[in-house]
Scaffold this motif. Structure first.
Motif, PDB file in Angstrom:
ATOM      1  N   GLY A   1       0.782  -1.227   0.000  1.00 26.89           N
ATOM      2  CA  GLY A   1       0.000   0.000   0.000  1.00 26.89           C
ATOM      3  C   GLY A   1       0.812   1.274   0.000  1.00 26.89           C
ATOM      4  O   GLY A   1       0.247   2.369   0.071  1.00 26.89           O
ATOM      5  N   GLY A   2       2.139   1.161  -0.084  1.00 27.20           N
ATOM      6  CA  GLY A   2       2.979   2.350  -0.081  1.00 27.20           C
ATOM      7  C   GLY A   2       3.017   3.042  -1.436  1.00 27.20           C
ATOM      8  O   GLY A   2       2.579   2.494  -2.452  1.00 27.20           O
ATOM      9  N   SER A   3       3.560   4.244  -1.441  1.00 22.92           N
ATOM     10  CA  SER A   3       3.672   5.030  -2.670  1.00 22.92           C
ATOM     11  C   SER A   3       4.923   4.629  -3.443  1.00 22.92           C
ATOM     12  O   SER A   3       5.775   3.881  -2.948  1.00 22.92           O
ATOM     13  N   ASN A   4       5.039   5.168  -4.671  1.00 23.90           N
ATOM     14  CA  ASN A   4       6.247   4.920  -5.461  1.00 23.90           C
ATOM     15  C   ASN A   4       7.494   5.443  -4.752  1.00 23.90           C
ATOM     16  O   ASN A   4       8.559   4.822  -4.801  1.00 23.90           O
ATOM     17  N   THR A   5       7.362   6.584  -4.090  1.00 26.85           N
ATOM     18  CA  THR A   5       8.498   7.159  -3.369  1.00 26.85           C
ATOM     19  C   THR A   5       8.956   6.246  -2.242  1.00 26.85           C
ATOM     20  O   THR A   5      10.160   6.008  -2.059  1.00 26.85           O
ATOM     21  N   GLU A   6       7.996   5.731  -1.477  1.00 23.05           N
ATOM     22  CA  GLU A   6       8.349   4.816  -0.392  1.00 23.05           C
ATOM     23  C   GLU A   6       9.009   3.544  -0.936  1.00 23.05           C
ATOM     24  O   GLU A   6      10.023   3.070  -0.425  1.00 23.05           O
ATOM     25  N   ASN A   7       8.409   3.006  -1.991  1.00 28.30           N
ATOM     26  CA  ASN A   7       8.934   1.775  -2.598  1.00 28.30           C
ATOM     27  C   ASN A   7      10.360   1.974  -3.102  1.00 28.30           C
ATOM     28  O   ASN A   7      11.243   1.129  -2.909  1.00 28.30           O
ATOM     29  N   LEU A   8      10.576   3.125  -3.743  1.00 26.79           N
ATOM     30  CA  LEU A   8      11.902   3.460  -4.265  1.00 26.79           C
ATOM     31  C   LEU A   8      12.924   3.563  -3.134  1.00 26.79           C
ATOM     32  O   LEU A   8      14.016   2.992  -3.190  1.00 26.79           O
ATOM     33  N   GLY A   9      12.572   4.293  -2.100  1.00 26.14           N
ATOM     34  CA  GLY A   9      13.489   4.496  -0.982  1.00 26.14           C
ATOM     35  C   GLY A   9      13.850   3.208  -0.272  1.00 26.14           C
ATOM     36  O   GLY A   9      15.016   2.994   0.087  1.00 26.14           O
TER      37      GLY A   9
ATOM     38  N   GLY B   1      13.943  22.724 -24.923  1.00 25.03           N
ATOM     39  CA  GLY B   1      12.586  22.558 -24.452  1.00 25.03           C
ATOM     40  C   GLY B   1      12.356  23.207 -23.144  1.00 25.03           C
ATOM     41  O   GLY B   1      13.200  23.781 -22.580  1.00 25.03           O
ATOM     42  N   SER B   2      11.524  22.957 -22.748  1.00 18.53           N
ATOM     43  CA  SER B   2      11.128  23.630 -21.516  1.00 18.53           C
ATOM     44  C   SER B   2      11.069  22.625 -20.397  1.00 18.53           C
ATOM     45  O   SER B   2      10.619  21.521 -20.591  1.00 18.53           O
ATOM     46  N   GLY B   3      11.502  23.007 -19.194  1.00 14.43           N
ATOM     47  CA  GLY B   3      11.482  22.085 -18.052  1.00 14.43           C
ATOM     48  C   GLY B   3      12.599  21.079 -18.127  1.00 14.43           C
ATOM     49  O   GLY B   3      12.875  20.527 -19.168  1.00 14.43           O
ATOM     50  N   MET B   4      13.282  20.858 -17.030  1.00 15.32           N
ATOM     51  CA  MET B   4      14.429  19.956 -17.067  1.00 15.32           C
ATOM     52  C   MET B   4      14.039  18.506 -16.861  1.00 15.32           C
ATOM     53  O   MET B   4      14.609  17.610 -17.449  1.00 15.32           O
ATOM     54  N   GLY B   5      13.119  18.211 -16.013  1.00 11.85           N
ATOM     55  CA  GLY B   5      12.618  16.854 -15.884  1.00 11.85           C
ATOM     56  C   GLY B   5      13.604  15.847 -15.340  1.00 11.85           C
ATOM     57  O   GLY B   5      13.429  14.665 -15.543  1.00 11.85           O
ATOM     58  N   VAL B   6      14.675  16.307 -14.658  1.00 17.26           N
ATOM     59  CA  VAL B   6      15.613  15.356 -14.102  1.00 17.26           C
ATOM     60  C   VAL B   6      16.323  16.002 -12.930  1.00 17.26           C
ATOM     61  O   VAL B   6      16.593  17.196 -12.934  1.00 17.26           O
ATOM     62  N   VAL B   7      16.582  15.216 -11.907  1.00 16.41           N
ATOM     63  CA  VAL B   7      17.339  15.694 -10.757  1.00 16.41           C
ATOM     64  C   VAL B   7      18.798  15.415 -11.006  1.00 16.41           C
ATOM     65  O   VAL B   7      19.211  14.263 -11.093  1.00 16.41           O
ATOM     66  N   ALA B   8      19.616  16.438 -11.121  1.00 16.01           N
ATOM     67  CA  ALA B   8      21.001  16.256 -11.558  1.00 16.01           C
ATOM     68  C   ALA B   8      21.836  15.470 -10.585  1.00 16.01           C
ATOM     69  O   ALA B   8      22.740  14.756 -10.974  1.00 16.01           O
ATOM     70  N   VAL B   9      21.578  15.573  -9.295  1.00  9.18           N
ATOM     71  CA  VAL B   9      22.427  14.894  -8.321  1.00  9.18           C
ATOM     72  C   VAL B   9      21.669  13.794  -7.601  1.00  9.18           C
ATOM     73  O   VAL B   9      22.005  13.412  -6.502  1.00  9.18           O
ATOM     74  N   GLY B  10      20.617  13.291  -8.207  1.00 13.20           N
ATOM     75  CA  GLY B  10      19.864  12.218  -7.587  1.00 13.20           C
ATOM     76  C   GLY B  10      20.583  10.902  -7.680  1.00 13.20           C
ATOM     77  O   GLY B  10      21.671  10.784  -8.185  1.00 13.20           O
ATOM     78  N   ALA B  11      19.941   9.873  -7.169  1.00 10.14           N
ATOM     79  CA  ALA B  11      20.486   8.531  -7.283  1.00 10.14           C
ATOM     80  C   ALA B  11      19.331   7.604  -7.515  1.00 10.14           C
ATOM     81  O   ALA B  11      18.246   7.832  -7.023  1.00 10.14           O
ATOM     82  N   GLY B  12      19.533   6.570  -8.275  1.00  6.53           N
ATOM     83  CA  GLY B  12      18.393   5.833  -8.776  1.00  6.53           C
ATOM     84  C   GLY B  12      18.224   4.432  -8.287  1.00  6.53           C
ATOM     85  O   GLY B  12      19.164   3.802  -7.846  1.00  6.53           O
ATOM     86  N   ASN B  13      17.035   3.926  -8.418  1.00  2.74           N
ATOM     87  CA  ASN B  13      16.791   2.530  -8.117  1.00  2.74           C
ATOM     88  C   ASN B  13      16.461   1.817  -9.409  1.00  2.74           C
ATOM     89  O   ASN B  13      16.332   2.434 -10.458  1.00  2.74           O
ATOM     90  N   PRO B  14      16.340   0.503  -9.355  1.00  4.33           N
ATOM     91  CA  PRO B  14      16.090  -0.224 -10.598  1.00  4.33           C
ATOM     92  C   PRO B  14      14.854   0.213 -11.342  1.00  4.33           C
ATOM     93  O   PRO B  14      14.850   0.260 -12.556  1.00  4.33           O
ATOM     94  N   SER B  15      13.759   0.567 -10.652  1.00  3.64           N
ATOM     95  CA  SER B  15      12.532   0.824 -11.378  1.00  3.64           C
ATOM     96  C   SER B  15      12.423   2.265 -11.851  1.00  3.64           C
ATOM     97  O   SER B  15      12.156   2.521 -13.007  1.00  3.64           O
ATOM     98  N   ALA B  16      12.665   3.220 -10.966  1.00  7.96           N
ATOM     99  CA  ALA B  16      12.468   4.609 -11.351  1.00  7.96           C
ATOM    100  C   ALA B  16      13.751   5.298 -11.766  1.00  7.96           C
ATOM    101  O   ALA B  16      13.739   6.256 -12.505  1.00  7.96           O
ATOM    102  N   GLY B  17      14.855   4.849 -11.252  1.00  7.65           N
ATOM    103  CA  GLY B  17      16.132   5.371 -11.694  1.00  7.65           C
ATOM    104  C   GLY B  17      16.506   6.727 -11.145  1.00  7.65           C
ATOM    105  O   GLY B  17      17.417   7.367 -11.650  1.00  7.65           O
ATOM    106  N   LEU B  18      15.817   7.213 -10.129  1.00  6.50           N
ATOM    107  CA  LEU B  18      16.151   8.534  -9.595  1.00  6.50           C
ATOM    108  C   LEU B  18      17.097   8.444  -8.430  1.00  6.50           C
ATOM    109  O   LEU B  18      17.226   7.422  -7.810  1.00  6.50           O
TER     110      LEU B  18
END
Length: 737
Positions: free
Chosen positions: A473-481, A720-737
């Protein structure tokens, strides 16, 4: 009959290790002379090593190369034998990549490289200039200390050849073998019969035939003897130079060296018939006419000596041989194994530590290390004293002990660690243990749940609640973390154990941590930044998932690791989410694409240089009848979205063995930015427009440009407009952030 004994070689040179390189050069010359050779060719830049990179810009590097050459010339190594020795030098303040022809303690001519390699893995134009003056040889003033040492003030420098009393010899250097207008065409019309090529050519899967075909073709049209020398081994970077020196005569290979070997020096000789070259050329009317009409005269250095031996009754030239090509599975086994061995013995490390999950990727790495151990034992049994000395030192053998089998040796130099959690299955835990036993590694099983929960308690203290998995029942953010915590815990634990496990067993030194992400996962970003993909070395980082699965099936039988067959058959899974009766985490589901599709995307992106719109065109043609234009459009956009989101991960990708031409490795090979607009607004809009038009008028696909290439994106070639990516993020297998 003019018979000439020639010698070429594979040398395992190490960039900037002048002592080792000089030793190998001397040994190769000694072996060539002992075999009766009168001509010896070595690899490109053999004195310094090919991979010095920006060290080539240092005056010291060139100075040390001259010092080493002077040591060779003041000894008896060049007495009675013509030697081509590769080194960098400076002429009129410009650096050149050169072959230096030496004989009888003198320099006869210096031939600078004219066509430089400057794509893919190569950046020669960063350090050298190509020689362009073809009309005449110029005088090169030798450095004063060298001039005094050999009593010679100057030497002819430039494009030309050596004209002996009985044979003419000229050089090509690596890239010049593959150019559209190679020097040998003009040289052959000027009577040159023997060509020597000093090369620094790296291994890549399924590529040896390209090189061999080029060598054979070099003498099919013009006749002649072609001697190819290459570096072999890891000289300090991601590349493995795969040797395979060879000698070809009139289109036939008469001698072929090994492609994968632990030897530091391998010398290959052949007795060639120069009269056969004359006869071959004389029988071709087109060659005779072109040579007769030839108006370009190549400058030469006249050497009033003979190289050919006296004919003796019963002496026969070396006969053609059948060229040996390794299967791709063998290339994956032997290439990375030799690369790892060079890295291990030269780094000062005492072994490897591998996080072994029981999945296909980490199991492939375990099998490669096991193969490395088998190669070491094989060469020790063959009497290779250098391999034996390295094995005794690395394995820390005492009291006259000697490695006697690969499993015993693996026990000393390889730790495998299964780092399980509540999400790990019994099947993967069991497979990891069985494979480790088959390889012979020292295996440990560590539970990470307590460490994992320690992090969650911190989160709970800060946030006032516990994150939940998506299946609970968790969110994508919780699952990713939650997935990322597990993955990064394993990286920290791996490095800790690489120090403390050897300490626990009273072993000195340090262990190198091995990574195990494959090229397709790197391309898609299907890995957590700073997880177990963050290691010291990765032998499979440029190998596709499909090739790895084929390798596992092969290795189960040929390396005698039977558990690999079961591992290969299991569906790929990260095992970072809880297992439920109605849910099981699968890699291809998480990625939203298959590994087969990823390989296609990778080749189109890198090898065929496709942007999003061009890739859409190609795949519409390739997948026509299987997918509609709109479905192709969604797949292409999905790939480029996640490629863009995860590109930043390539800046910290573990140094990987280079094996595949579509590697996304950022630091040396794939020079593209890491910050993208992941929405690709212009490109995706164009794709949507094209897909909409195609849905209403299917005939537009029939004559799509590039359709032939799209049929086989695995063809081998040399935003284009909007960057759509976090430059210093770190990713997981599914979302990659």
């Amino acid at each position: 009959m003019r018979l000439l004994k020639v010698a070429t070689c594979n040398l395992n040179q190490w960039a900037m290790d002048f002592d080792t390189n000089l030793k190998n050069i001397k040994e190769s010359i000694e072996q060539a002379k002992k075999a009766g050779a009168k001509l010896r060719i070595g690899p490109e830049l053999e004195i310094t090593g090919y991979g010095c990179e920006d060290h080539f810009l240092e005056e010291d590097t060139v100075k040390h190369a001259w010092e080493c050459l002077a040591e060779i010339l003041t000894g008896d190594w060049t007495d009675g034998i013509l030697c081509s020795i590769g080194m960098p030098l400076i002429f009129e303040n410009v650096r050149y990549n050169c072959q230096v022809f030496c004989m009888n303690r003198r320099i006869l001519m210096i031939r600078p490289k004219m066509t430089l390699a400057n794509d893919g893995n190569y950046r020669e134009l960063r350090w050298f200039s190509g020689w362009t003056k073809k009309e005449e040889l110029v005088d090169f003033e030798l450095p004063l200390d060298v001039a005094e040492a050999i009593s010679q003030g100057s030497v002819p420098f430039g494009y030309g050849y050596l004209k002996f009393s009985d044979v003419s010899v000229a050089a090509e250097t690596c890239e010049e073998l593959f150019t559209a207008s190679p020097p040998r065409a003009e040289l052959s019309h000027n009577g040159v019969e023997v060509f020597v090529n000093a090369s620094g050519s790296h291994h890549q899967l399924r590529k040896l035939n390209v090189r061999i075909d080029a060598i054979k073709a070099a003498t099919v049209t013009c006749g002649g003897v072609y001697m190819y020398a290459n570096q072999q081994g890891c000289d300090g970077s991601r590349l493995y130079y795969d040797g395979c020196c060879c000698i070809a005569v009139n289109g036939d290979v008469v001698a072929q060296g090994s492609q994968f070997s632990l030897k530091d020096v391998e010398v290959l000789t052949a007795l060639v018939d120069l009269d056969a070259v004359s006869s071959y050329r004389g029988s071709s009317s087109s060659f005779r006419q072109q040579a007769s009409y030839n108006t370009s005269t190549v400058p030469y250095v006249k050497v009033p000596q003979k190289l050919c031996q006296k004919f003796k009754l019963g002496t026969c030239p070396t006969a053609p041989v059948e060229v040996k090509y390794h299967l791709p599975q063998e290339e994956i086994a032997f290439g990375p194994s030799c690369w790892l061995w060079d890295y291990l013995r030269r780094s000062g490390a005492s072994g490897f530590l591998l996080p072994l999950s029981g999945g296909a990727d980490s199991s492939s790495v375990a099998a490669i290390v096991g193969c490395m151990c088998q190669l070491v034992i094989r060469d020790i049994e063959k009497g290779d004293e250098q391999v034996k000395a390295d094995a005794l030192r690395i394995g820390q053998y005492k009291n006259g002990e000697v490695p006697n089998n690969s499993q015993e040796f693996a026990k000393r130099i390889l730790y495998t660690v299964f780092m399980g959690s509540g999400n790990s299955s019994k099947a993967t835990r069991s497979r990891a243990k069985r494979l480790s036993e088959e390889v012979g590694a020292h295996h440990v099983d560590v539970d990470i749940d307590n460490i994992f929960w320690a992090f969650l308690i911190v989160v709970q203290g800060l946030c006032g609640k516990l994150p939940r998995y998506k299946v609970d029942g968790g969110s994508n953010t919780e699952n990713l973390g939650l997935q990322n915590i597990q993955a990064r815990v394993r990286m920290v634990l791996a490095y800790m154990l690489s120090l403390f496990l050897p300490w626990m067993h009273n072993k000195s030194g340090f262990y190198l941590v091995l990574g195990s992400s494959n090229v397709d996962e790197a391309l898609r970003g299907y890995l957590t930044k700073y997880d177990c993909s963050a290691a010291d070395l990765n032998p499979i980082g440029s190998v596709s998932k499909q090739d790895l699965r084929s390798f596992l099936r092969w290795a189960a039988i040929h390396l005698n690791f039977p558990s690999l067959a079961e591992i290969e058959a299991a569906p790929p899974t990260a095992e970072l989410e809880p297992i439920r009766s109605d849910y099981s985490q699968l890699d291809e589901v998480d990625m939203g694409m298959t590994y087969e599709e990823l390989s296609v995307y990778g080749r189109l992106r890198k090898i065929f240089r496709c942007g999003p719109v061009a890739m859409y065109h190609y795949l519409c043609a390739k997948w026509k009848g299987r997918l509609s234009p709109s479905e192709v459009a969604e797949k292409v956009k999905h790939f480029f979205k996640y490629y863009a989101i995860n590109r930043h991960k390539m800046t910290v990708l573990t140094p990987s063995y280079h094996a595949e031409s579509y590697s996304p490795e950022d630091n040396r090979f794939d020079l593209r930015q890491f910050l993208y607009n992941s929405r690709w607004p212009y490109q995706f809009r164009k794709i949507d427009e094209l897909a909409k038009e195609a849905e209403t008028d299917d005939s537009q696909i029939e004559n799509t440009p590039g359709e032939d290439l799209a049929k086989d994106p695995d063809v081998k070639s040399a935003e284009g407009s909007g960057m759509g990516v976090v430059a210093v993020g770190a990713g997981n297998p599914s979302a990659g952030l």
